[in-house]
Structure formats: C-alpha cells, structure tokens
Scaffold this active site. Structure first.
Site, PDB file in Angstrom:
ATOM      1  N   GLU A 100       0.847  -1.196   0.000  1.00  0.00           N
ATOM      2  CA  GLU A 100       0.000   0.000   0.000  1.00  0.00           C
ATOM      3  C   GLU A 100       0.882   1.244   0.000  1.00  0.00           C
ATOM      4  O   GLU A 100       1.960   1.236   0.583  1.00  0.00           O
ATOM      5  CB  GLU A 100      -0.875   0.003   1.264  1.00  0.00           C
ATOM      6  CG  GLU A 100      -1.748   1.238   1.371  1.00  0.00           C
ATOM      7  CD  GLU A 100      -2.722   1.207   2.548  1.00  0.00           C
ATOM      8  OE1 GLU A 100      -2.675   0.237   3.322  1.00  0.00           O
ATOM      9  OE2 GLU A 100      -3.493   2.162   2.669  1.00  0.00           O
ATOM     10  N   TYR A 161     -13.339  -9.665   3.196  1.00  0.00           N
ATOM     11  CA  TYR A 161     -13.383 -10.752   4.186  1.00  0.00           C
ATOM     12  C   TYR A 161     -14.808 -10.863   4.748  1.00  0.00           C
ATOM     13  O   TYR A 161     -15.333 -11.942   4.966  1.00  0.00           O
ATOM     14  CB  TYR A 161     -12.420 -10.509   5.355  1.00  0.00           C
ATOM     15  CG  TYR A 161     -10.995 -10.175   4.980  1.00  0.00           C
ATOM     16  CD1 TYR A 161     -10.517 -10.357   3.682  1.00  0.00           C
ATOM     17  CD2 TYR A 161     -10.106  -9.663   5.932  1.00  0.00           C
ATOM     18  CE1 TYR A 161      -9.217 -10.032   3.350  1.00  0.00           C
ATOM     19  CE2 TYR A 161      -8.799  -9.348   5.595  1.00  0.00           C
ATOM     20  CZ  TYR A 161      -8.361  -9.520   4.309  1.00  0.00           C
ATOM     21  OH  TYR A 161      -7.075  -9.189   3.989  1.00  0.00           O
ATOM     22  N   GLU A 211     -16.397   0.739  -4.736  1.00  0.00           N
ATOM     23  CA  GLU A 211     -16.459   1.844  -3.786  1.00  0.00           C
ATOM     24  C   GLU A 211     -16.383   3.147  -4.563  1.00  0.00           C
ATOM     25  O   GLU A 211     -16.202   3.140  -5.779  1.00  0.00           O
ATOM     26  CB  GLU A 211     -15.325   1.740  -2.753  1.00  0.00           C
ATOM     27  CG  GLU A 211     -13.937   1.828  -3.349  1.00  0.00           C
ATOM     28  CD  GLU A 211     -12.831   1.518  -2.337  1.00  0.00           C
ATOM     29  OE1 GLU A 211     -13.070   0.757  -1.393  1.00  0.00           O
ATOM     30  OE2 GLU A 211     -11.723   2.037  -2.515  1.00  0.00           O
ATOM     31  N   HIS A 249      -8.420   4.672   1.202  1.00  0.00           N
ATOM     32  CA  HIS A 249      -7.819   4.215  -0.047  1.00  0.00           C
ATOM     33  C   HIS A 249      -7.472   5.431  -0.904  1.00  0.00           C
ATOM     34  O   HIS A 249      -8.284   6.345  -1.024  1.00  0.00           O
ATOM     35  CB  HIS A 249      -8.787   3.334  -0.835  1.00  0.00           C
ATOM     36  CG  HIS A 249      -8.988   1.979  -0.236  1.00  0.00           C
ATOM     37  ND1 HIS A 249     -10.132   1.241  -0.470  1.00  0.00           N
ATOM     38  CD2 HIS A 249      -8.209   1.227   0.579  1.00  0.00           C
ATOM     39  CE1 HIS A 249     -10.028   0.085   0.173  1.00  0.00           C
ATOM     40  NE2 HIS A 249      -8.878   0.054   0.828  1.00  0.00           N
TER      41      HIS A 249
END
Lengths: 288, 381
Positions: A100, A161, A211, A249
């Site tokens: 990331e 998840y 998203e 993000h």
C-alpha cells in the site's frame, strides 16, 4: 477450477524475509500454496521456514532456479515500483502486489511498462487472490471461505473478508476471490475480472464489491449488460462519504462530481445487477 | 497535499516558467515594502487553499504602496470560506491580452498523465469544462517517454496560439511537465497563462496538488503543508498513521480497513444514525494505535456512542482489545460502546473485553442497530 491462481501456481515471494513477507509466506504455505522461492536482495543463499524455501538475490535467478510462474510482492512502497519492473523483466507473467502507498506516478510508469510486456498485474494495495482449497496468494485469511461457484472481485480488503464470511455463513462457496486494490492506478480491473469469471466454467455467479472514486464500476456495468450471462450481485461502499475527501484508499475519492456511490449503484442496477444495501444481504440476493 | 499559489509559482519558476515579479508578505507593512520595490501597480492576492478567492474579495489591485498597505491589511484580516488569510502575495500587475488554461493531471481511466489546454482560460474554466468540454484540448502523455515537443506544438496549434509564441509555449509546457513529475504532483495547473500586451507569455496563477504517498522523497515539499484546512483531529490522527476524517454525526466509528470503514458508516446511516467520523486503524494495528484512535474519537463532543468493528486478518482481535482497555483506563468515559470482533484472535479479544462493560454484536447489522439506539439514548442489551 478458478481464475489466475490454482494448484499449478508456483509462487515466488518478493521481500520474503520482511516482517509481513515471512508471516504471510507461512500462512500461504500452511494453506497449501506451492511457494517455490523468495527474493530479498542481499539475502540470497539463505533459507526460510525451517529450510523449506530458498531465498535469492534477484527475481531472475529465482525464476531460473525454481520455475516460479507467479510473484507476490511485499516490498515497501518506496522500493515497490522497482520490484515490479524486476519481476516483469524476469519473465513472470502474473504479479500480485500487496504493498500500500506506492506513489501514483510510479504506478503509471509500471502499468504502462507491464502492459507493453503483456504482464498481468493484480493490485497494488490489495489483499491478493484466494482460490479456496487450492491456493492463497496474499493476505486473505484462509479460514473464512469454502470452495464453491461464486466468483468475487473487490477493490477492498477487510470488506471482502466480510463478504467471504457472510457467504460461508450462508453455506455458499467461492471459486476465486480476487482483490484488485484500492489505488487509483492498478493492474487488473473489474472488466478484466468479469471477463475471466464469465469464461470460467466453475464460476456460476459473481459478487462485485466497488467503492467511491473513478468510473470502473460504470464500465463494469456496461460489460455486464452487454456480455455477461452469469448473475452478478453488487455492493458499493461509500454512500455517506463526503466529496473531496480521500477515504483511506488513495483511489476512494469523489472528484468534480465523478465517482459517486449513487451513480455506480444506478449504473449497476440499470445493467440488471442486484445491489446489496450491506454485505450481509449479499447471499440473500443470490437466493431471491 | 495542496500547495499555495506562491509555492506553486516558485516551483514553476525553477522549471523555467515565467512568473510575475513579486513576493510573499505576512503583514501590511511588508506588502507596502514589496510594492515600493516593484515600483508599479501591484495585485494583492490572499493565499488560502480554497477556490473563489477573487469573488470573495481576496484578490485586489493596488495603484500605490500606500494603497497596497491598506488593501493588504484588509485582506489579511479576512476569512475566506472559513479559512483565515495569513499571507498575501504581492505581484506586479500585468496587462492582459488573452487568458489561456494549461494543466496536467492523472487520468485514472487512461492510466496516463493528461495535459489539458484551453484558449478560454481564466476563472470560468470549470464552467467551460461543464458546458463546452470540446474547448478543452486533452493530450495523453506516455509516462515512460514524457511530454514530446510535437505534443506541445499540437496543443499550441489547437488553442490558436500565435505561431511566434509556439517555441516559448513549448518551453512552458515542458517546464510544467518537469514540475509535475519532479514533485510527484497529481495536479499542476497554470490558470491563467496570459499573453501580455507586450505579446509575452506569463503564468499569473498556479496551483499544485501533491501525491501524499510520494512525500517521502520530497521532505522539502512536505514541510509546506498548510494545516489550516485540516481539522485538529485529522492532524493528530496522521501522527499515529491513522486515516481519519471528521464528519458531523454522533456515532464514532473505529474500523480496520478503508472499505469496511466506509461500509460501517453507510450501514449506520442505513439504520437511521449519523456517523461522526471515518476512521481506518489500518492493517496490523497495535494497541497503542488503537488507544490513540479511541482518544481522537472521544475528543469530539458530538459523539454519543462508539461502534468498533474489526474483521481480523493481519489485525488481531486481542491486540485491538488491549488497546481499547488501555485507552479506557486513560480517558474515563461514559460514552457507550458497541464492539464487534470477527476473524483472527477474535475470541481472545472478546474475553479481554468481557470485564469492561461493553455491548457486543455478532453481525454488522446488529452492531449498527445497537449503536444507533445507544446514540438516541435508548437502553440496549
């Protein structure tokens, strides 16, 4: 059956000796993934996991010695672009990047270079790929899903998840779960994943988890309307996100009126996709 | 991270882009001195990180040093869209024949940088983009090759720039490309780039947004961050590596993972509540980080209930639980909390929290419903 990773995956781990690298290598091996080698520059010649996995100085040498056909990258953000170029130059056809925080201009250079070489990239800033019962490449927990016929593609990590867990609770199994990452510039996108799931004989239905930010969900909706025969259930995170703010993000941002959750939901619904109000509703929508 | 106009223009100048003579001032006196030095009419420009400075009266012309002092004093006492004006840029005034727009940004869909230009530059460029998008020329740049000279010439031709200016325009376009790549910008923009009455090109205004993920290789630029545009809690959160955004509701959220954090906000809203924040504690969060997150949430007086939602993967439930306990010892609070732990070491986490009077939930829906009820002051089991 599955997409991208399976029993034939021969996995190489870049930065295998790092804290995250070694922790997840053990998890992947315990799951049954065929991890054939690792790379950490300067640590070539060492072995990890009780002498089971050899470490090399470069991807090229590791590929020559162990026949790796897939690489998973745990290299820190500031060195990650170089690691991706290295894997591509060593002839690895499939690279999964977990890291990331890679600078976006680095990713634009990487993506354009990899495209020219015909290398498939998954990520960065993604949890990786899980084909239940066959291979786990990345950091998705192995114990929250069972083999089955639902394909999953997602821009998120823990939200994925949550969906895997909800499916398992509903006794629904997964063919492959693919995390494509939350960065603005990534490799494999929704469209690529949907094409692969549509072609995979063992996937009968697909969950798409999007998203806010960008327009990839809208493009996916067009593909679903035009070409997809399998049923798709969608979920879009960020209905309550304020505009102009980056929601964790790097790619999750509403800019200049573009990238809104409502527009994505509308595009998916118009394409015939059932869109869930929350993750726990997803299994119900397949059954309804 | 956004840069101020004066910072952006200094960077442009380093890359050979012509900017007006001028300097930055924090007081009206300094502004007067700068105007004296320049010896001409000047423009006094407020330096705040919002659009619409001109319409708000934050950009004004001054004919003399004395007038500069008066105007600077007025502007420095202003607030524009809630932001205090701490500095003004005093620039030599230019005589403008024509205003052009020139910018570079990342095109997500094309996965390439894109250079944009328009003959209709100036304050209304966003209106131009909305109403007549064909008036904005877009040229994608191969990130491996960089901007080529022919691309800059093509752009100059498309925006009907006089031929005698093409060469200089090419240098400016290239300078902007170098500024964009050299600083890891996500936006570098000159608006307006003017043709002066002497038929010269000049960058009157500049704007840059930098990639936060690339600041590790630009420590000089990182120091330029203006904290005025961020809430105190967001600044505090960044110190601990937490991703936090303050919102207006009354249910504090603490979640691991950005997508799940957004989803948690959404589901609170779905069941009739309002989230007080977005908070991603990140992967593998330590007890210390969790404690910091807890304190930041509680620093918001609007918060009436907290929802902790952790799906353990890299993040371990027991570690999160320890962080909560240590923070609760630190900050005594009466604010009720709903805890949902799933995944890695969730059971251990639940045991650690069993002693502390907390409300637990199995599913996301249950967690959302309970926190909404608590925020309304209702009793919850």
């Amino acid at each position: 059956m599955s997409i991208l990773v399976n029993k034939n995956t021969r996995l190489l781990v870049q930065n295998i000796t790092g804290k995250e690298g070694i922790f997840h290598t053990k998890q992947m091996v315990d799951y049954g993934t065929n991890v054939v080698s690792g790379v950490t520059p300067g640590k070539g010649g060492e072995w990890v996991l009780d002498g089971k996995i050899p470490v090399f100085d470069s991807v090229k040498v590791a590929v020559e010695a162990t026949g790796a056909n897939t690489s998973v990258v745990f290299v820190p953000a500031r060195f990650a672009a170089d690691a991706l170029f290295e894997a591509a130059d060593a002839g690895i056809p499939l690279i999964i990047c977990i890291t990331e925080g890679i600078p976006v201009q680095d990713m634009m250079r990487v993506r354009n270079y990899l495209d020219q070489k015909g290398v498939r990239l998954v990520g960065p800033n993604c949890p990786g790929i899980l084909t239940p019962g066959e291979a786990k490449v990345g950091i998705i927990p192995g114990d929250i899903s069972i083999p089955g016929n639902v394909g999953i593609v997602s821009r998120s990590g823990t939200l994925t998840y949550e969906v895997l867990y909800a499916l398992m609770m509903a006794n629904m199994g997964v063919s492959t779960c693919l995390g494509i990452g939350g960065d603005p510039i990534n490799g494999t996108n929704f469209l690529d994943a949907l094409e692969m799931f549509e072609a995979d004989p063992h996937t009968d239905m697909v969950v798409l988890i999007g998203e806010i930010g960008g327009t990839d969900e809208e493009k996916a909706a067009e593909f679903i309307a035009d070409r997809m025969t399998k049923s798709v259930v969608g979920f879009i995170a960020g209905r309550t996100a304020p505009p102009g703010k980056r929601m964790g993000h790097a790619g999750a941002i509403v800019e200049g009126g573009s990238g809104l959750a409502v527009d994505k939901i509308k595009a998916l619904q118009t394409a015939g996709v059932k869109v869930a109000n929350h993750p726990e509703e997803i299994p119900l929508l397949f059954k309804s | 991270m956004k840069l101020h106009e004066y910072q952006s223009k200094q960077i442009f100048a380093k890359h050979g882009i012509p900017i007006p003579k001028g300097r930055i001032a924090s007081t009206a006196e300094e502004a007067k001195h700068i105007a004296e030095e320049l010896g001409k009419r000047v423009v006094i420009k407020s330096q705040v990180l919002v659009g619409g400075r001109g319409k708000a009266g934050g950009i004004r012309l001054a004919k003399s040093p004395d007038e500069s002092e008066d105007i600077a004093a007025e502007i420095l006492s202003m607030e524009i869209k809630g932001l205090p004006v701490r500095k003004v840029l005093v620039d030599e005034a230019a005589s403008i024949d024509k205003e052009i727009y020139l910018g570079i940004t990342n095109d997500r869909a094309a996965r390439k940088p894109v250079m944009m230009a328009s003959a209709a530059g100036g304050v209304e460029i966003e209106e131009v983009a909305r109403q007549t998008p064909e008036k904005i020329i877009k040229v994608h740049i191969d990130p491996l090759l960089g901007l080529r000279d022919y691309q800059a010439r093509d752009i100059a031709g498309c925006i009907d720039l006089p031929r005698e200016l093409w060469r200089h325009f090419g240098q400016i376009a290239n300078g902007l490309w170098l500024a964009y790549t050299g600083c890891d910008a996500t936006l570098a923009e000159i608006n307006p780039l003017v043709i002066t009455s002497e038929n010269k090109l000049l960058a009157l205004d500049g704007k840059m947004v930098l990639d936060d993920n690339a600041l590790f290789r630009h420590s000089d630029l990182a120091d330029m961050r203006d904290l005025d545009i961020e809430a105190q809690s967001e600044i505090e959160a960044r110190k601990y590596g937490l991703s936090f955004i303050k919102l207006d509701g009354n249910i504090g959220c603490m979640v691991n993972g950005a997508g799940l954090a957004m989803t948690t906000m959404d589901i609170i809203k779905l069941y009739g509540g309002e989230p007080a924040n977005f908070l991603d504690i990140g992967g593998g969060a330590s007890a210390e980080k969790v404690a910091a997150a807890f304190r930041i949430i509680l620093s918001d007086p609007n918060v009436k209930a907290i929802l902790l939602n952790v799906f353990g993967g890299i993040t371990r439930g027991d570690e999160v639980a320890r962080g909560i306990l240590s923070a609760m010892n630190d900050v005594k609070t009466q604010i009720p909390m709903v805890v949902r732990l799933v995944g890695t070491n969730a059971e251990e986490g639940r045991q650690i929290l069993a002693g502390a009077s907390m409300i637990t939930a199995e599913t996301l829906v249950e967690a959302a419903k309970k926190s909404v009820a608590l925020a309304k002051g209702e009793a919850v089991q």
